[in-house]
Design a protein around this motif. Structure first.
Motif, PDB file in Angstrom:
ATOM      1  N   MET A   4     -10.678  57.136  15.949  1.00  0.00           N
ATOM      2  CA  MET A   4     -11.302  56.026  15.612  1.00  0.00           C
ATOM      3  C   MET A   4     -12.437  56.128  14.922  1.00  0.00           C
ATOM      4  O   MET A   4     -13.708  56.443  15.671  1.00  0.00           O
ATOM      5  CB  MET A   4     -11.464  55.270  16.898  1.00  0.00           C
ATOM      6  CG  MET A   4     -12.168  53.665  16.683  1.00  0.00           C
ATOM      7  SD  MET A   4     -12.451  53.096  18.107  1.00  0.00           S
ATOM      8  CE  MET A   4     -13.580  54.108  19.204  1.00  0.00           C
ATOM      9  N   LYS A   5     -12.496  55.960  13.582  1.00  0.00           N
ATOM     10  CA  LYS A   5     -13.693  56.135  12.868  1.00  0.00           C
ATOM     11  C   LYS A   5     -14.603  54.998  12.811  1.00  0.00           C
ATOM     12  O   LYS A   5     -13.761  53.666  12.922  1.00  0.00           O
ATOM     13  CB  LYS A   5     -13.295  56.549  11.456  1.00  0.00           C
ATOM     14  CG  LYS A   5     -12.651  57.850  11.325  1.00  0.00           C
ATOM     15  CD  LYS A   5     -13.786  58.879  11.250  1.00  0.00           C
ATOM     16  CE  LYS A   5     -13.649  60.303  10.556  1.00  0.00           C
ATOM     17  NZ  LYS A   5     -14.940  61.118  10.883  1.00  0.00           N
ATOM     18  N   LYS A   6     -15.768  55.049  12.845  1.00  0.00           N
ATOM     19  CA  LYS A   6     -16.566  53.885  12.670  1.00  0.00           C
ATOM     20  C   LYS A   6     -16.489  53.490  11.228  1.00  0.00           C
ATOM     21  O   LYS A   6     -15.997  54.173  10.380  1.00  0.00           O
ATOM     22  CB  LYS A   6     -18.155  54.401  12.719  1.00  0.00           C
ATOM     23  CG  LYS A   6     -18.577  54.638  14.253  1.00  0.00           C
ATOM     24  CD  LYS A   6     -19.946  54.899  14.399  1.00  0.00           C
ATOM     25  CE  LYS A   6     -20.391  55.176  15.807  1.00  0.00           C
ATOM     26  NZ  LYS A   6     -21.930  55.498  15.710  1.00  0.00           N
ATOM     27  N   MET A  17     -18.567  47.347  16.428  1.00  0.00           N
ATOM     28  CA  MET A  17     -17.775  47.815  17.369  1.00  0.00           C
ATOM     29  C   MET A  17     -17.935  46.859  18.692  1.00  0.00           C
ATOM     30  O   MET A  17     -19.044  47.031  19.573  1.00  0.00           O
ATOM     31  CB  MET A  17     -17.733  49.250  17.617  1.00  0.00           C
ATOM     32  CG  MET A  17     -17.269  49.865  16.392  1.00  0.00           C
ATOM     33  SD  MET A  17     -17.556  51.649  16.324  1.00  0.00           S
ATOM     34  CE  MET A  17     -16.719  52.079  17.585  1.00  0.00           C
ATOM     35  N   PRO A  18     -17.082  46.150  19.223  1.00  0.00           N
ATOM     36  CA  PRO A  18     -17.116  45.448  20.464  1.00  0.00           C
ATOM     37  C   PRO A  18     -17.193  46.392  21.585  1.00  0.00           C
ATOM     38  O   PRO A  18     -16.688  47.648  21.532  1.00  0.00           O
ATOM     39  CB  PRO A  18     -16.072  44.788  20.740  1.00  0.00           C
ATOM     40  CG  PRO A  18     -15.380  44.557  19.315  1.00  0.00           C
ATOM     41  CD  PRO A  18     -16.012  45.747  18.694  1.00  0.00           C
ATOM     42  N   MET A  73     -11.968  45.631  21.891  1.00  0.00           N
ATOM     43  CA  MET A  73     -11.537  46.869  21.955  1.00  0.00           C
ATOM     44  C   MET A  73     -11.312  47.393  23.218  1.00  0.00           C
ATOM     45  O   MET A  73     -11.377  48.337  23.884  1.00  0.00           O
ATOM     46  CB  MET A  73     -12.651  47.890  21.454  1.00  0.00           C
ATOM     47  CG  MET A  73     -12.955  48.051  19.745  1.00  0.00           C
ATOM     48  SD  MET A  73     -14.247  48.776  19.165  1.00  0.00           S
ATOM     49  CE  MET A  73     -13.670  50.471  19.614  1.00  0.00           C
ATOM     50  N   THR A  74     -10.990  46.233  24.060  1.00  0.00           N
ATOM     51  CA  THR A  74     -10.519  46.443  25.471  1.00  0.00           C
ATOM     52  C   THR A  74      -9.019  46.497  25.452  1.00  0.00           C
ATOM     53  O   THR A  74      -8.716  45.540  25.169  1.00  0.00           O
ATOM     54  CB  THR A  74     -11.101  45.435  26.354  1.00  0.00           C
ATOM     55  OG1 THR A  74     -12.520  45.631  26.241  1.00  0.00           O
ATOM     56  CG2 THR A  74     -10.794  45.516  27.750  1.00  0.00           C
ATOM     57  N   ASP A  75      -8.395  47.458  26.110  1.00  0.00           N
ATOM     58  CA  ASP A  75      -6.941  47.766  26.350  1.00  0.00           C
ATOM     59  C   ASP A  75      -6.164  47.875  25.040  1.00  0.00           C
ATOM     60  O   ASP A  75      -5.103  48.317  24.787  1.00  0.00           O
ATOM     61  CB  ASP A  75      -6.308  46.346  27.146  1.00  0.00           C
ATOM     62  CG  ASP A  75      -6.959  46.179  28.731  1.00  0.00           C
ATOM     63  OD1 ASP A  75      -7.517  47.048  28.996  1.00  0.00           O
ATOM     64  OD2 ASP A  75      -6.459  45.352  29.044  1.00  0.00           O
ATOM     65  N   TRP A 122     -14.062  53.741  25.467  1.00  0.00           N
ATOM     66  CA  TRP A 122     -13.000  52.703  25.427  1.00  0.00           C
ATOM     67  C   TRP A 122     -11.721  53.194  25.829  1.00  0.00           C
ATOM     68  O   TRP A 122     -11.360  54.637  25.778  1.00  0.00           O
ATOM     69  CB  TRP A 122     -12.706  52.504  24.150  1.00  0.00           C
ATOM     70  CG  TRP A 122     -13.882  51.485  23.439  1.00  0.00           C
ATOM     71  CD1 TRP A 122     -14.383  50.301  23.474  1.00  0.00           C
ATOM     72  CD2 TRP A 122     -15.133  52.246  22.712  1.00  0.00           C
ATOM     73  NE1 TRP A 122     -15.326  49.954  22.827  1.00  0.00           N
ATOM     74  CE2 TRP A 122     -15.984  51.120  22.310  1.00  0.00           C
ATOM     75  CE3 TRP A 122     -15.388  53.382  22.139  1.00  0.00           C
ATOM     76  CZ2 TRP A 122     -17.319  51.193  21.536  1.00  0.00           C
ATOM     77  CZ3 TRP A 122     -16.457  53.543  21.536  1.00  0.00           C
ATOM     78  CH2 TRP A 122     -17.555  52.434  21.210  1.00  0.00           C
ATOM     79  N   THR A 123     -10.961  52.266  26.601  1.00  0.00           N
ATOM     80  CA  THR A 123      -9.637  52.873  27.100  1.00  0.00           C
ATOM     81  C   THR A 123      -8.741  51.894  26.724  1.00  0.00           C
ATOM     82  O   THR A 123      -8.719  50.654  26.678  1.00  0.00           O
ATOM     83  CB  THR A 123      -9.629  52.894  28.696  1.00  0.00           C
ATOM     84  OG1 THR A 123     -10.531  53.868  29.014  1.00  0.00           O
ATOM     85  CG2 THR A 123      -8.123  53.224  29.032  1.00  0.00           C
ATOM     86  N   PHE A 124      -7.425  52.177  25.845  1.00  0.00           N
ATOM     87  CA  PHE A 124      -6.379  51.680  25.447  1.00  0.00           C
ATOM     88  C   PHE A 124      -5.136  51.559  26.274  1.00  0.00           C
ATOM     89  O   PHE A 124      -5.056  52.944  26.469  1.00  0.00           O
ATOM     90  CB  PHE A 124      -6.055  51.823  23.855  1.00  0.00           C
ATOM     91  CG  PHE A 124      -7.348  52.112  23.100  1.00  0.00           C
ATOM     92  CD1 PHE A 124      -8.284  50.972  23.027  1.00  0.00           C
ATOM     93  CD2 PHE A 124      -7.859  53.143  22.368  1.00  0.00           C
ATOM     94  CE1 PHE A 124      -9.458  50.716  22.069  1.00  0.00           C
ATOM     95  CE2 PHE A 124      -8.869  53.209  21.643  1.00  0.00           C
ATOM     96  CZ  PHE A 124      -9.736  51.943  21.440  1.00  0.00           C
TER      97      PHE A 124
END
Length: 289
Positions: free
Chosen positions: A1-3, A88-89, A127-129, A193-195
């Motif tokens: 995941m690039k900024k 980014m959230p 960016m949650t889940d 973050w976790t997806f």
């Protein structure tokens, strides 16, 4: 995941790179499709190309519709949550119905610019889940079809299938990556973050910064099954730009050089008539604010 990429054009010009130039510009078709105002028709499945994808200032994206969308609905653009212009959230943060005037370069089949689209609001971002952003435009699918001859990509409402041939179509780089859905990560952890239930690519989709937000398209069916968002760049464990997989038992697996996408089949259930977001709808599992 690039900024999100900043100043990339200047860097590329200095390096003599030509990726941003894309394919030679083609003339956009401006003939309206008969009956376009009444319905959005999924066109015949053809070879996957750039038509309907968009380039953001820092990422890639796509003009999308849901199976129940109509041509008179306000059009939507799909990208990543980490591509939001507001930053980014954080973990647990969900942003909904935030005013936005962001612009998107709509691409034609060859990757040339067909025109510029503008948002009125950022409908959903997190960016949650998952890692997704959805923008509402100031125009309809019918108007876009009439002006540019470009139809939206349809988001599939069913879970992608392991082994399916897929295409990651980057509007930012004007590049299409080809690979297959290698499998699914129960949890994908990257920094804070976790997806959940992420789609894992086979090795030939070696995506780079700027491909974030690209639609992942079923090569046979032509529908969007996921949105590209990250790759393990250097073999590190669970750090930024180096996601790791965590299974149901907590076992961590690191796959250097392997990319991932966030599935999109869960999104259509969260939108009602008129492409209106409703996180309380039956079947909607997107995180709520």
């Amino acid at each position: 995941m690039k900024k999100p990429l900043i100043g990339t054009l200047a860097a590329l010009l200095t390096a003599g790179a030509t990726a941003l130039a894309g394919a030679p510009a083609a003339t956009a078709t401006t003939t309206a499709t008969p009956g376009a105002a009444e319905s959005v028709q999924a066109g015949k499945v053809a070879a996957v190309n750039f038509a309907g994808t968009v380039a953001l200032s820092n990422c890639s994206g796509s003009l999308i519709r849901f199976p129940a969308s109509t041509a008179s609905d306000p059009a939507l653009v799909l990208s990543n949550g980490h591509c939001l212009e507001t930053g980014m959230p954080g973990p647990g943060q969900v942003v909904v119905n935030q005013a936005s005037s962001r612009t998107f370069t709509l691409l034609n089949a060859s990757g040339g610019s067909a025109g510029t689209l503008r948002a009125t609001k950022m409908v959903y971002g997190t960016m949650t889940d998952t890692d997704v952003s959805i923008y509402q435009l100031n125009t309809t699918y019918a108007a876009i079809q009439s002006s540019y001859g470009i139809a939206p990509l349809t988001v599939a409402a069913t879970h992608p299938v392991q082994g399916t041939a897929i295409k990651v179509v980057s509007g930012y780089w004007k590049k299409i990556y080809s690979c297959s859905a290698d499998g699914f990560a129960y949890r994908l952890k990257e920094a804070d973050w976790t997806f959940k239930d992420s789609l894992r690519y086979t090795s030939t989709c070696n995506v780079i910064g700027g491909t974030s937000g690209s639609p992942v398209v079923d090569a046979a069916g032509g529908q969007v099954v996921a949105v590209n968002n990250t790759i393990n760049e250097s073999g590190q464990r669970c750090t930024l730009d180096n996601p790791c997989e965590v299974d149901q038992n907590g076992v961590v697996t690191v796959r250097p050089g392997i990319g991932y996408a966030q599935e999109t089949y869960i999104i259509p259930a969260c939108f009602g008539p008129g492409n209106k977001l409703d996180l309380t709808r039956v079947g909607c599992t997107l995180p709520r604010p």
